[in-house]
Design a protein around this motif. Structure first.
Motif, PDB file in Angstrom:
ATOM      1  N   THR A  31     -12.209   6.914 -10.496  1.00 26.63           N
ATOM      2  CA  THR A  31     -11.738   7.385 -11.798  1.00 26.63           C
ATOM      3  C   THR A  31     -10.948   6.242 -12.446  1.00 26.63           C
ATOM      4  N   ASP A  32     -10.590   6.407 -13.691  1.00 25.56           N
ATOM      5  CA  ASP A  32      -9.750   5.396 -14.353  1.00 25.56           C
ATOM      6  C   ASP A  32      -8.426   5.234 -13.612  1.00 25.56           C
ATOM      7  N   GLU A  33      -7.861   6.344 -13.150  1.00 24.65           N
ATOM      8  CA  GLU A  33      -6.612   6.275 -12.387  1.00 24.65           C
ATOM      9  C   GLU A  33      -6.826   5.566 -11.054  1.00 24.65           C
ATOM     10  N   GLY A  34      -7.969   5.799 -10.425  1.00 24.44           N
ATOM     11  CA  GLY A  34      -8.294   5.112  -9.185  1.00 24.44           C
ATOM     12  C   GLY A  34      -8.365   3.613  -9.379  1.00 24.44           C
ATOM     13  N   ARG A  35      -8.972   3.178 -10.499  1.00 24.24           N
ATOM     14  CA  ARG A  35      -9.030   1.744 -10.813  1.00 24.24           C
ATOM     15  C   ARG A  35      -7.624   1.186 -11.048  1.00 24.24           C
ATOM     16  N   ARG A  36      -6.802   1.947 -11.749  1.00 21.90           N
ATOM     17  CA  ARG A  36      -5.446   1.489 -12.047  1.00 21.90           C
ATOM     18  C   ARG A  36      -4.652   1.306 -10.761  1.00 21.90           C
ATOM     19  N   VAL A  37      -4.705   2.298  -9.876  1.00 22.89           N
ATOM     20  CA  VAL A  37      -3.967   2.225  -8.611  1.00 22.89           C
ATOM     21  C   VAL A  37      -4.505   1.082  -7.756  1.00 22.89           C
ATOM     22  N   ARG A  38      -5.832   0.988  -7.655  1.00 28.63           N
ATOM     23  CA  ARG A  38      -6.443  -0.089  -6.877  1.00 28.63           C
ATOM     24  C   ARG A  38      -6.045  -1.461  -7.426  1.00 28.63           C
ATOM     25  N   GLN A  80      -9.572  12.277  -3.762  1.00 27.27           N
ATOM     26  CA  GLN A  80     -10.076  13.181  -4.790  1.00 27.27           C
ATOM     27  C   GLN A  80      -8.959  14.097  -5.295  1.00 27.27           C
ATOM     28  N   ARG A  81      -8.170  14.632  -4.376  1.00 25.35           N
ATOM     29  CA  ARG A  81      -7.053  15.509  -4.763  1.00 25.35           C
ATOM     30  C   ARG A  81      -6.095  14.796  -5.703  1.00 25.35           C
ATOM     31  N   ARG A  82      -5.902  13.503  -5.470  1.00 29.08           N
ATOM     32  CA  ARG A  82      -4.987  12.701  -6.299  1.00 29.08           C
ATOM     33  C   ARG A  82      -5.635  12.193  -7.583  1.00 29.08           C
ATOM     34  N   GLY A  83      -6.918  12.504  -7.778  1.00 33.32           N
ATOM     35  CA  GLY A  83      -7.598  12.092  -9.005  1.00 33.32           C
ATOM     36  C   GLY A  83      -7.998  10.629  -9.026  1.00 33.32           C
ATOM     37  N   LEU A  84      -8.141  10.008  -7.843  1.00 27.93           N
ATOM     38  CA  LEU A  84      -8.489   8.589  -7.782  1.00 27.93           C
ATOM     39  C   LEU A  84      -9.990   8.364  -7.628  1.00 27.93           C
ATOM     40  N   ILE A  85     -10.688   9.363  -7.088  1.00 34.02           N
ATOM     41  CA  ILE A  85     -12.138   9.293  -6.980  1.00 34.02           C
ATOM     42  C   ILE A  85     -12.731  10.636  -7.397  1.00 34.02           C
ATOM     43  N   GLU A  86     -14.025  10.602  -7.683  1.00 33.50           N
ATOM     44  CA  GLU A  86     -14.785  11.824  -7.928  1.00 33.50           C
ATOM     45  C   GLU A  86     -15.926  11.866  -6.928  1.00 33.50           C
ATOM     46  N   ARG A  87     -16.225  13.072  -6.441  1.00 35.65           N
ATOM     47  CA  ARG A  87     -17.380  13.289  -5.574  1.00 35.65           C
ATOM     48  C   ARG A  87     -18.251  14.325  -6.257  1.00 35.65           C
ATOM     49  N   THR A  88     -19.481  13.936  -6.521  1.00 31.93           N
ATOM     50  CA  THR A  88     -20.402  14.851  -7.182  1.00 31.93           C
ATOM     51  C   THR A  88     -21.666  14.971  -6.350  1.00 31.93           C
ATOM     52  N   PRO A  89     -22.299  16.141  -6.370  1.00 30.76           N
ATOM     53  CA  PRO A  89     -23.552  16.288  -5.621  1.00 30.76           C
ATOM     54  C   PRO A  89     -24.607  15.307  -6.137  1.00 30.76           C
ATOM     55  N   ASP A  90     -25.355  14.743  -5.218  1.00 28.91           N
ATOM     56  CA  ASP A  90     -26.452  13.847  -5.559  1.00 28.91           C
ATOM     57  C   ASP A  90     -27.618  14.701  -6.044  1.00 28.91           C
ATOM     58  N   PRO A  91     -28.082  14.496  -7.289  1.00 28.94           N
ATOM     59  CA  PRO A  91     -29.188  15.316  -7.787  1.00 28.94           C
ATOM     60  C   PRO A  91     -30.454  15.209  -6.925  1.00 28.94           C
ATOM     61  N   LEU A  97       0.825  -1.202   0.000  1.00 30.06           N
ATOM     62  CA  LEU A  97       0.000   0.000   0.000  1.00 30.06           C
ATOM     63  C   LEU A  97       0.865   1.261   0.000  1.00 30.06           C
ATOM     64  N   ARG A  98       1.950   1.243   0.794  1.00 29.31           N
ATOM     65  CA  ARG A  98       2.865   2.404   0.814  1.00 29.31           C
ATOM     66  C   ARG A  98       3.456   2.655  -0.569  1.00 29.31           C
ATOM     67  N   GLU A  99       3.799   1.582  -1.278  1.00 27.54           N
ATOM     68  CA  GLU A  99       4.340   1.732  -2.640  1.00 27.54           C
ATOM     69  C   GLU A  99       3.356   2.453  -3.558  1.00 27.54           C
ATOM     70  N   HIS A 100       2.075   2.314  -3.269  1.00 28.88           N
ATOM     71  CA  HIS A 100       1.038   2.921  -4.096  1.00 28.88           C
ATOM     72  C   HIS A 100       0.492   4.207  -3.489  1.00 28.88           C
ATOM     73  N   GLY A 101       1.110   4.646  -2.392  1.00 31.50           N
ATOM     74  CA  GLY A 101       0.677   5.884  -1.752  1.00 31.50           C
ATOM     75  C   GLY A 101      -0.691   5.785  -1.112  1.00 31.50           C
ATOM     76  N   LEU A 102      -1.041   4.590  -0.623  1.00 30.80           N
ATOM     77  CA  LEU A 102      -2.362   4.376  -0.039  1.00 30.80           C
ATOM     78  C   LEU A 102      -2.259   3.997   1.432  1.00 30.80           C
ATOM     79  N   SER A 103      -3.190   4.496   2.205  1.00 32.30           N
ATOM     80  CA  SER A 103      -3.382   3.997   3.566  1.00 32.30           C
ATOM     81  C   SER A 103      -4.332   2.802   3.469  1.00 32.30           C
ATOM     82  N   MET A 104      -4.468   2.072   4.564  1.00 34.41           N
ATOM     83  CA  MET A 104      -5.414   0.958   4.567  1.00 34.41           C
ATOM     84  C   MET A 104      -6.835   1.464   4.320  1.00 34.41           C
TER      85      MET A 104
END
Length: 145
Positions: free
Chosen positions: A94-101, A72-83, A26-33
């Motif tokens: 995000t696509d990058e979030g899937r790649r990192v995961r 979100q800052r790292r571009g791994l997820i998006e948060r949008t208001p619920d309509p 996880l550290r290699e990928h910059g992720l906490s648990m």
């Protein structure tokens, strides 16, 4: 009296050791648990409210905010208001979030494969099947069988 240790007595040390084995990956990928758990949970249901996400991973909803901010800052997820409710936020990978995961999960599962290889193939499959079944139970079915 049953001639075996209690399940928690067997699982708890194993769980701690597995987490310790995961941390360097996880550290290699910059992720906490917690961040990794968020990325895994969002794949199961791409759009969720922050409160539902926190509940699903066993996190306090106020504590998870900083994890979501970082992802979100790292571009791994998006948060949008619920309509349907502008106060709520819908979460998605995000696509990058899937790649990192996926990359982190590949590294973690490679370590797990080394552990699982100590079991005979038939025991290994049975262990994985039993673990999937038990892990899928709602918590109240475990605490109040």
């Amino acid at each position: 009296m049953i001639d075996r240790p209690d399940l928690a007595a067997m699982i708890s040390p194993l769980s701690r050791a597995l987490i310790d084995a995961e941390l360097p990956v996880l550290r290699e990928h910059g992720l906490s648990m917690w961040a990794y758990m968020v990325l895994l949970a969002l794949e199961a249901r791409p759009l969720r409210t922050q409160a539902a996400l926190a509940e699903s991973i066993g996190a306090d909803k106020t504590r998870i905010i900083s994890v979501l901010d970082d992802l979100q800052r790292r571009g791994l997820i998006e948060r949008t208001p619920d309509p349907a409710d502008r106060r709520a936020r819908l979460l998605s990978l995000t696509d990058e979030g899937r790649r990192v995961r996926d990359s982190a999960q590949t590294g973690i599962q490679a370590k797990e494969e080394r552990l699982l290889s100590r079991l005979p193939p038939e025991d290994r499959q049975g262990f994985l099947n039993a673990l999937r079944t038990l892990a899928a139970l709602p918590p109240d079915q475990i605490t109040n069988p």
